[in-house]
Write a protein that holds these residues in place. Structure first.
Motif, PDB file in Angstrom:
ATOM      1  N   PHE A 123     -18.949  13.862 -42.457  1.00 18.26           N
ATOM      2  CA  PHE A 123     -18.106  15.054 -42.322  1.00 18.26           C
ATOM      3  C   PHE A 123     -18.973  16.291 -42.091  1.00 18.26           C
ATOM      4  O   PHE A 123     -18.744  17.073 -41.167  1.00 18.26           O
ATOM      5  CB  PHE A 123     -17.240  15.187 -43.583  1.00 18.26           C
ATOM      6  CG  PHE A 123     -16.495  16.488 -43.712  1.00 18.26           C
ATOM      7  CD1 PHE A 123     -15.502  16.834 -42.809  1.00 18.26           C
ATOM      8  CD2 PHE A 123     -16.770  17.367 -44.756  1.00 18.26           C
ATOM      9  CE1 PHE A 123     -14.805  18.036 -42.935  1.00 18.26           C
ATOM     10  CE2 PHE A 123     -16.082  18.563 -44.894  1.00 18.26           C
ATOM     11  CZ  PHE A 123     -15.093  18.896 -43.977  1.00 18.26           C
ATOM     12  N   ARG A 124     -20.024  16.436 -42.896  1.00 15.64           N
ATOM     13  CA  ARG A 124     -20.908  17.613 -42.772  1.00 15.64           C
ATOM     14  C   ARG A 124     -21.678  17.589 -41.456  1.00 15.64           C
ATOM     15  O   ARG A 124     -21.783  18.598 -40.766  1.00 15.64           O
ATOM     16  CB  ARG A 124     -21.882  17.654 -43.953  1.00 15.64           C
ATOM     17  CG  ARG A 124     -21.150  17.960 -45.243  1.00 15.64           C
ATOM     18  CD  ARG A 124     -22.067  18.677 -46.241  1.00 15.64           C
ATOM     19  NE  ARG A 124     -21.306  19.089 -47.392  1.00 15.64           N
ATOM     20  CZ  ARG A 124     -21.468  18.607 -48.620  1.00 15.64           C
ATOM     21  NH1 ARG A 124     -22.370  17.683 -48.845  1.00 15.64           N
ATOM     22  NH2 ARG A 124     -20.733  19.050 -49.606  1.00 15.64           N
ATOM     23  N   ASP A 125     -22.192  16.400 -41.091  1.00 15.37           N
ATOM     24  CA  ASP A 125     -22.947  16.278 -39.824  1.00 15.37           C
ATOM     25  C   ASP A 125     -22.066  16.652 -38.641  1.00 15.37           C
ATOM     26  O   ASP A 125     -22.493  17.385 -37.745  1.00 15.37           O
ATOM     27  CB  ASP A 125     -23.387  14.821 -39.593  1.00 15.37           C
ATOM     28  CG  ASP A 125     -24.569  14.466 -40.454  1.00 15.37           C
ATOM     29  OD1 ASP A 125     -25.106  15.379 -41.097  1.00 15.37           O
ATOM     30  OD2 ASP A 125     -24.931  13.271 -40.486  1.00 15.37           O
ATOM     31  N   LEU A 126     -20.834  16.129 -38.639  1.00 19.13           N
ATOM     32  CA  LEU A 126     -19.935  16.369 -37.498  1.00 19.13           C
ATOM     33  C   LEU A 126     -19.555  17.838 -37.399  1.00 19.13           C
ATOM     34  O   LEU A 126     -19.490  18.396 -36.301  1.00 19.13           O
ATOM     35  CB  LEU A 126     -18.675  15.505 -37.631  1.00 19.13           C
ATOM     36  CG  LEU A 126     -18.886  14.051 -37.202  1.00 19.13           C
ATOM     37  CD1 LEU A 126     -17.824  13.147 -37.810  1.00 19.13           C
ATOM     38  CD2 LEU A 126     -18.871  13.943 -35.674  1.00 19.13           C
ATOM     39  N   GLN A 127     -19.330  18.467 -38.560  1.00 18.93           N
ATOM     40  CA  GLN A 127     -18.940  19.880 -38.572  1.00 18.93           C
ATOM     41  C   GLN A 127     -19.942  20.723 -37.783  1.00 18.93           C
ATOM     42  O   GLN A 127     -19.566  21.617 -37.048  1.00 18.93           O
ATOM     43  CB  GLN A 127     -18.919  20.370 -40.011  1.00 18.93           C
ATOM     44  CG  GLN A 127     -17.555  20.722 -40.518  1.00 18.93           C
ATOM     45  CD  GLN A 127     -17.685  21.098 -41.968  1.00 18.93           C
ATOM     46  OE1 GLN A 127     -18.016  20.284 -42.813  1.00 18.93           O
ATOM     47  NE2 GLN A 127     -17.433  22.345 -42.263  1.00 18.93           N
ATOM     48  N   GLU A 128     -21.228  20.389 -37.955  1.00 20.61           N
ATOM     49  CA  GLU A 128     -22.273  21.166 -37.277  1.00 20.61           C
ATOM     50  C   GLU A 128     -22.294  20.945 -35.770  1.00 20.61           C
ATOM     51  O   GLU A 128     -22.841  21.743 -35.018  1.00 20.61           O
ATOM     52  CB  GLU A 128     -23.639  20.816 -37.875  1.00 20.61           C
ATOM     53  CG  GLU A 128     -23.778  21.472 -39.222  1.00 20.61           C
ATOM     54  CD  GLU A 128     -25.025  21.078 -39.942  1.00 20.61           C
ATOM     55  OE1 GLU A 128     -25.934  20.504 -39.314  1.00 20.61           O
ATOM     56  OE2 GLU A 128     -25.096  21.354 -41.155  1.00 20.61           O
TER      57      GLU A 128
END
Ligand SMILES: Nc1ncnc2c1ncn2[C@@H]1O[C@H](COP(=O)(O)OP(=O)(O)OP(=O)(O)O)[C@@H](O)[C@H]1O
Ligand SMILES: [Mg+2]
Length: 308
Positions: free
Chosen positions: A296-301
């Motif tokens: 989730f965090r990786d994709l957000q970036e």
């Protein structure tokens, strides 16, 4: 506090068999049991993201007890109305030899008028409600007007409603102007009564609903991402191309991602990127597993909102 409402939850039993032989005895290689239901999926993702929430709905019979037990073991707070009927069990058969997945979806129990009024009473008396997410289909014997009633109560108590459903339930629900809706493109097309074959057509249909008084209209379009129409403008966030491992629960994860963004104090456009990141993070998980926090965090970036 965030509440999710799942009126028609299910116990999902997955069995894996190597090359099914009809009319013969087949050995089950593996068996798994999940607590299923769209609002329950939202609760699972919110809990993973550290957002305090409570799952509401109907449960009954041993399957209902089992469903609740599974949720408790996952650390998900719930407050269900117990019904006389039995929670449905859906069967998913994975043929690991033929690489096929066959679903047997059960109808589920009928809900009595008394049981219906019990959930209404619970919703009228929610402690400190901020967002109430209403997701999924209706059980047998329940009129779609129930969603109107719930929306009216929640809005009357000063909380915001997010509605994610289909067909007649969506049609009835939108009459009461929920604050946020998240149809997928097919659900929006059925609601609008016309095919939506390009982004402009999606925007036009969503804009119509926004102009009627729905503050935020999110339309999910699978790998093409999510369109958002709100007072702050029209935006599209597209996910990167990823390997699709499973699509179950992507839409529910997107709803949870959006609520997470709002609860974290992000603006609407950043909350939209959270929705897309959570939906796509679920696509990366095999089976019925939902997104994990790291993806989730990786994709957000990696996401860049586009103004339409
Ligand atoms: N093939 C894909 N590739 C990348 N991301 C995807 C793909 N399919 C879905 N997603 C992600 O999941 C989000 C929601 O997907 P979708 O529009 O399929 O929801 P839905 O039809 O409501 O799903 P559900 O079956 O859970 O109700 C999308 O906005 C996107 O972020
Ligand atoms: Mg959906």
């Amino acid at each position: 506090m965030i509440y999710t409402v799942t009126l028609n939850p299910a116990l999902d039993r997955t069995i894996s068999i190597k090359n099914i032989n009809p009319d013969d005895c087949n050995r089950v290689e593996a068996e798994q049991l999940y607590a299923g239901g769209k609002g329950i999926d939202v609760s699972k993702v919110l809990t993973k993201f550290g957002v305090k929430n409570k799952a509401l709905g109907f449960v009954g019979g041993f399957a209902g007890e089992e469903l609740e037990g599974l949720l408790i073991n996952e650390g998900i707070a719930c407050d269900f109305v117990r019904i006389a009927g039995r929670t449905r069990t859906n069967i998913i058969v994975n043929d690991i030899g033929a690489n096929t997945q066959t679903l047997f979806n059960a109808k589920g129990p009928s809900i009595t008028a008394y049981e219906l009024m019990q959930i209404i009473h619970k919703i009228e008396n929610l402690a400190d409600p901020r967002y109430v997410v209403i997701s999924g289909s209706l059980p047998l014997g329940v009129n779609p007007e129930i969603y109107r009633k719930i929306i009216e109560i929640v809005k009357g108590n000063g909380a915001k409603v997010i509605l994610d459903t289909d067909g007649e339930a969506l049609l009835a629900g939108v009459q009461e102007l929920p604050n946020i809706i998240k149809p997928n493109i097919h659900e929006l097309s059925r609601l609008a009564g016309r095919p939506l074959d390009c982004i402009d057509a999606v925007v036009e249909a969503a804009l119509g609903l926004h102009q009627r008084g729905i503050e935020i209209v999110l339309v999910s379009m699978g790998s093409r991402g999510i369109v958002m129409i709100s007072a702050s403008g029209r935006y599209l966030v597209q996910p990167p191309e990823v390997e699709v491992k499973n699509k179950i629960g992507a839409g529910d994860s997107a709803v949870a991602g959006f609520v997470y963004g709002l609860c974290a104090g992000k603006d609407l456009v950043l909350s939209l990127t959270c929705a897309v990141a959570a939906g796509t993070a679920t696509i990366l998980q095999a089976g019925t597993a939902l997104c994990n926090l790291e993806d989730f965090r990786d994709l957000q970036e990696q996401l860049t909102p586009q103004k339409l």
